[in-house]
Design a protein around this motif. Structure first.
Motif, PDB file in Angstrom:
ATOM      1  N   LYS A  44       0.855  -1.187   0.000  1.00  0.00           N
ATOM      2  CA  LYS A  44       0.000   0.000   0.000  1.00  0.00           C
ATOM      3  C   LYS A  44       0.889   1.235   0.000  1.00  0.00           C
ATOM      4  O   LYS A  44       1.854   1.326   0.759  1.00  0.00           O
ATOM      5  CB  LYS A  44      -0.898   0.003   1.242  1.00  0.00           C
ATOM      6  N   PHE A  45       0.552   2.195  -0.866  1.00  0.00           N
ATOM      7  CA  PHE A  45       1.415   3.371  -1.011  1.00  0.00           C
ATOM      8  C   PHE A  45       1.299   4.287   0.201  1.00  0.00           C
ATOM      9  O   PHE A  45       0.227   4.803   0.531  1.00  0.00           O
ATOM     10  CB  PHE A  45       1.054   4.155  -2.272  1.00  0.00           C
ATOM     11  N   SER A  46       2.425   4.493   0.853  1.00  0.00           N
ATOM     12  CA  SER A  46       2.537   5.435   1.964  1.00  0.00           C
ATOM     13  C   SER A  46       4.016   5.769   2.107  1.00  0.00           C
ATOM     14  O   SER A  46       4.846   4.870   2.260  1.00  0.00           O
ATOM     15  CB  SER A  46       2.022   4.828   3.272  1.00  0.00           C
ATOM     16  N   LEU A  47       4.325   7.047   2.061  1.00  0.00           N
ATOM     17  CA  LEU A  47       5.727   7.440   2.139  1.00  0.00           C
ATOM     18  C   LEU A  47       6.319   7.232   3.529  1.00  0.00           C
ATOM     19  O   LEU A  47       7.492   7.538   3.754  1.00  0.00           O
ATOM     20  CB  LEU A  47       5.897   8.896   1.704  1.00  0.00           C
ATOM     21  N   LYS A  53      10.640  14.769   0.721  1.00  0.00           N
ATOM     22  CA  LYS A  53       9.608  13.749   0.524  1.00  0.00           C
ATOM     23  C   LYS A  53       8.239  14.292   0.897  1.00  0.00           C
ATOM     24  O   LYS A  53       8.035  14.794   2.000  1.00  0.00           O
ATOM     25  CB  LYS A  53       9.945  12.521   1.367  1.00  0.00           C
ATOM     26  N   ASN A  54       7.291  14.190  -0.048  1.00  0.00           N
ATOM     27  CA  ASN A  54       5.979  14.777   0.157  1.00  0.00           C
ATOM     28  C   ASN A  54       4.962  13.988  -0.662  1.00  0.00           C
ATOM     29  O   ASN A  54       5.048  13.928  -1.888  1.00  0.00           O
ATOM     30  CB  ASN A  54       5.981  16.250  -0.274  1.00  0.00           C
ATOM     31  N   SER A  55       3.987  13.416   0.002  1.00  0.00           N
ATOM     32  CA  SER A  55       3.003  12.583  -0.685  1.00  0.00           C
ATOM     33  C   SER A  55       2.140  13.379  -1.660  1.00  0.00           C
ATOM     34  O   SER A  55       1.543  12.812  -2.579  1.00  0.00           O
ATOM     35  CB  SER A  55       2.101  11.884   0.342  1.00  0.00           C
ATOM     36  N   LYS A  56       2.090  14.709  -1.478  1.00  0.00           N
ATOM     37  CA  LYS A  56       1.275  15.539  -2.365  1.00  0.00           C
ATOM     38  C   LYS A  56       1.856  15.640  -3.772  1.00  0.00           C
ATOM     39  O   LYS A  56       1.206  16.150  -4.673  1.00  0.00           O
ATOM     40  CB  LYS A  56       1.119  16.935  -1.770  1.00  0.00           C
ATOM     41  N   LEU A  57       3.067  15.172  -3.946  1.00  0.00           N
ATOM     42  CA  LEU A  57       3.679  15.191  -5.278  1.00  0.00           C
ATOM     43  C   LEU A  57       3.173  14.057  -6.165  1.00  0.00           C
ATOM     44  O   LEU A  57       3.433  14.045  -7.366  1.00  0.00           O
ATOM     45  CB  LEU A  57       5.203  15.080  -5.153  1.00  0.00           C
ATOM     46  N   PHE A  58       2.456  13.120  -5.566  1.00  0.00           N
ATOM     47  CA  PHE A  58       2.091  11.912  -6.296  1.00  0.00           C
ATOM     48  C   PHE A  58       0.585  11.767  -6.437  1.00  0.00           C
ATOM     49  O   PHE A  58      -0.188  12.095  -5.532  1.00  0.00           O
ATOM     50  CB  PHE A  58       2.678  10.694  -5.579  1.00  0.00           C
ATOM     51  N   GLY A  59       0.198  11.295  -7.604  1.00  0.00           N
ATOM     52  CA  GLY A  59      -1.206  11.024  -7.873  1.00  0.00           C
ATOM     53  C   GLY A  59      -1.378   9.565  -8.256  1.00  0.00           C
ATOM     54  O   GLY A  59      -0.423   8.781  -8.251  1.00  0.00           O
TER      55      GLY A  59
END
Length: 526
Positions: free
Chosen positions: A387-390, A424-430
């Motif tokens: 599951k995607f989670s940084l 690192k920032n999850s907002k960079l990814f869709g």
């Protein structure tokens, strides 16, 4: 005095403040910084004025020569040579700092937090907004007798002069005569004191290995806190952020030819100031070389994008030993990074594993071995299907793979600024995946705008995002199974190129619940 027989005493507050000023009570460097707000300071003073209890203090009477603050609340404490054993303050820093700051403030900016006055009208403590009010009494004019008399003379002709003088005298007695319980513990080692400090500390802050080593390695010729800060500033100057104190401490230990596990790092206390300074200097030089290499080859501009901090330690150690590394060595280091990342190699590493990897990197750096790992078949199921989670290592690796292709635009055609991808920032990814397959790694793309992707994007654009036309066709048709198969194939091909290994993966083996087990390595793991 037995260390298991704490000795309680009762001391006047003025006496304690003067002991801090004279340097007879020291604030060890492992104490947290002063964090009280102005309201906290005023409440403390109000409690003292009203005779309310403010808790006890804890002192550690020790012969250990630890780094202590020479500047407390802007107050320069005495620099007279210390006679040991001496007293270190373990509990009560915020309270004593407030008192010293208010009573011994030498003046300066009107908005200083230490510019505290006692309002003679309301009998309340305030932060003064004007410099020479007749109706307020500055606390830094309270203790010295001459100052007190001169200050009282200022309102002697005021219509409430007698009342103000009486209240000023009451304030003086309240501060000078206030008694507080002080508990002293005996000459214990810093390791024995650490759990006591942690337990009584109101914030529950645990002493880290960095705190302990900052205290234990201090000498007149070496200051670990300053060395670490200088190295961090060098990293920032190079545009590389996120290098934590524990990471640097571990590399300093390695640069001293020690191990990098906790017990090994503790051995720094046995080194002289000359040896510690030399290790820090070597470490700084190696970190700069490692950062320059990582920024170009990976590319990584923030330590948060390293799935495990251990790689940072190992690559720094490589550049320390291999002063002029060869092309083959640099290529092997890069391949090893992707191998250890894709396989989550450092996840749950034992002290033995860490020591063996350190030996291997040192042997490789000297040329004693030509490869860092055996090529074979690696399982990348976690990399693909977690599951995607940084917060976890596998997703951090996957996000770094997406960034490593340096795409110029999103799938919707908007220009991407990779400068924004430094931290690192999850907002960079869709997400580009079809519904029903969950938020797993292979369903993620680099897209800070979170817009609907162009399903007919050109092949070169798709390749930059580790996709192909078959992937987009599956998205268009809502075919989750086909998307998983196609993108898994694309990613596995990239991993094989990066790691020089064959890959295997199995979605079905972990499909139920999607794994999210490996959180990477935190500073607390040191």
């Amino acid at each position: 005095m037995s260390k298991r027989d704490p000795k309680p005493e009762v001391l006047r507050l003025e006496e304690l403040a003067l002991l801090v000023k004279s340097g007879d009570i020291k604030l060890p460097r492992f104490q947290r910084p002063f964090v009280w707000r102005k309201t906290d300071m005023l409440k403390l003073l109000d409690s003292i004025y009203k005779g309310y209890p403010i808790g006890s203090l804890l002192l550690w009477n020790s012969s250990q020569r630890l780094k202590s603050e020479r500047d407390i609340a802007g107050l320069k404490v005495s620099d007279e040579p210390t006679l040991y054993p001496t007293s270190y303050l373990l509990d009560g820093q915020q309270r004593l700092t407030t008192l010293c700051g208010a009573l011994f403030w030498e003046g300066g900016a009107l908005n200083s937090m230490w510019n505290i006055h006692f309002d003679l009208e309301s009998e309340e403590f305030i932060h003064a907004k004007i410099s020479d009010s007749v109706t307020t009494y500055p606390l830094n004019k309270l203790i010295d007798t001459t100052d007190f008399i001169q200050q009282c003379m200022k309102f002697s002709h005021h219509e409430k002069g007698r009342i103000f003088t009486g209240r000023a005298e009451r304030l003086l007695r309240a501060i000078k005569d206030y008694k507080i319980a002080v508990v002293k513990i005996g000459d214990m080692s810093i390791e024995e004191v650490a759990p006591i400090f942690e337990r009584i500390n109101s914030t529950g802050r645990k002493l880290t290995i960095v705190d302990l080593m900052m205290a234990a390695t201090w000498s007149n010729g070496f200051d670990l806190a300053s060395e670490i800060q200088n190295i961090q500033e060098s990293c920032i100057d190079l545009g590389f952020n996120g290098v934590s104190e524990p990471l640097i401490l571990r590399s300093i230990a390695a640069s001293a030819d020690l191990g990098i596990n906790k017990d090994d790092i503790q051995k720094l206390r046995n080194l002289s100031s000359v040896e510690l300074s030399a290790a820090s200097s070597k470490c700084r030089k190696a970190i700069i070389s490692a950062i320059n290499w990582m920024s170009v080859e990976l590319p990584v501009r923030d330590a948060s994008y390293l799935p495990y901090g251990l790689f940072f330690t190992y690559v720094v150690e490589f550049f320390r030993i291999a002063d002029k590394p060869g092309v083959h060595q640099l290529a092997e280091i890069r391949t090893w990074f992707w191998f250890t990342s894709a396989t989550l190699h450092f996840g749950g590493a034992s002290t033995g594993d860490i020591a063996r990897d350190l030996t291997n990197i040192r042997d490789f750096s000297t040329g004693a071995r030509s490869q860092l790992f055996a090529r074979g078949t690696i399982d990348i199921s976690r990399l693909l299907y977690d599951k995607f989670s940084l917060k976890n290592a596998s997703s951090t690796v996957f996000s770094l793979m997406l960034l490593s292709t340096q795409p110029s635009t999103t799938l919707s055609g908007k220009v991407i600024s990779l400068e924004a991808a430094g931290e690192k920032n999850s907002k960079l990814f869709g997400r580009v995946a079809t519904r029903g397959m969950g938020d797993i790694n292979i369903g993620v793309v680099l897209d800070p705008f979170r817009e609907q992707p162009n399903l007919n994007a050109e092949p070169d654009v798709l390749a930059e995002h580790l996709l192909n036309k078959e992937c987009m066709g599956a998205v268009k048709n809502g075919d989750g199974d086909s998307f998983i198969n196609e993108r898994s194939s694309v990613i596995s091909t990239v991993v094989e190129r990066l790691t020089d290994c064959q890959t295997t993966y199995n979605f079905e083996s972990i499909a139920n619940g999607f794994l999210d087990l490996d959180k990477g390595e935190s500073d607390e793991d040191l």
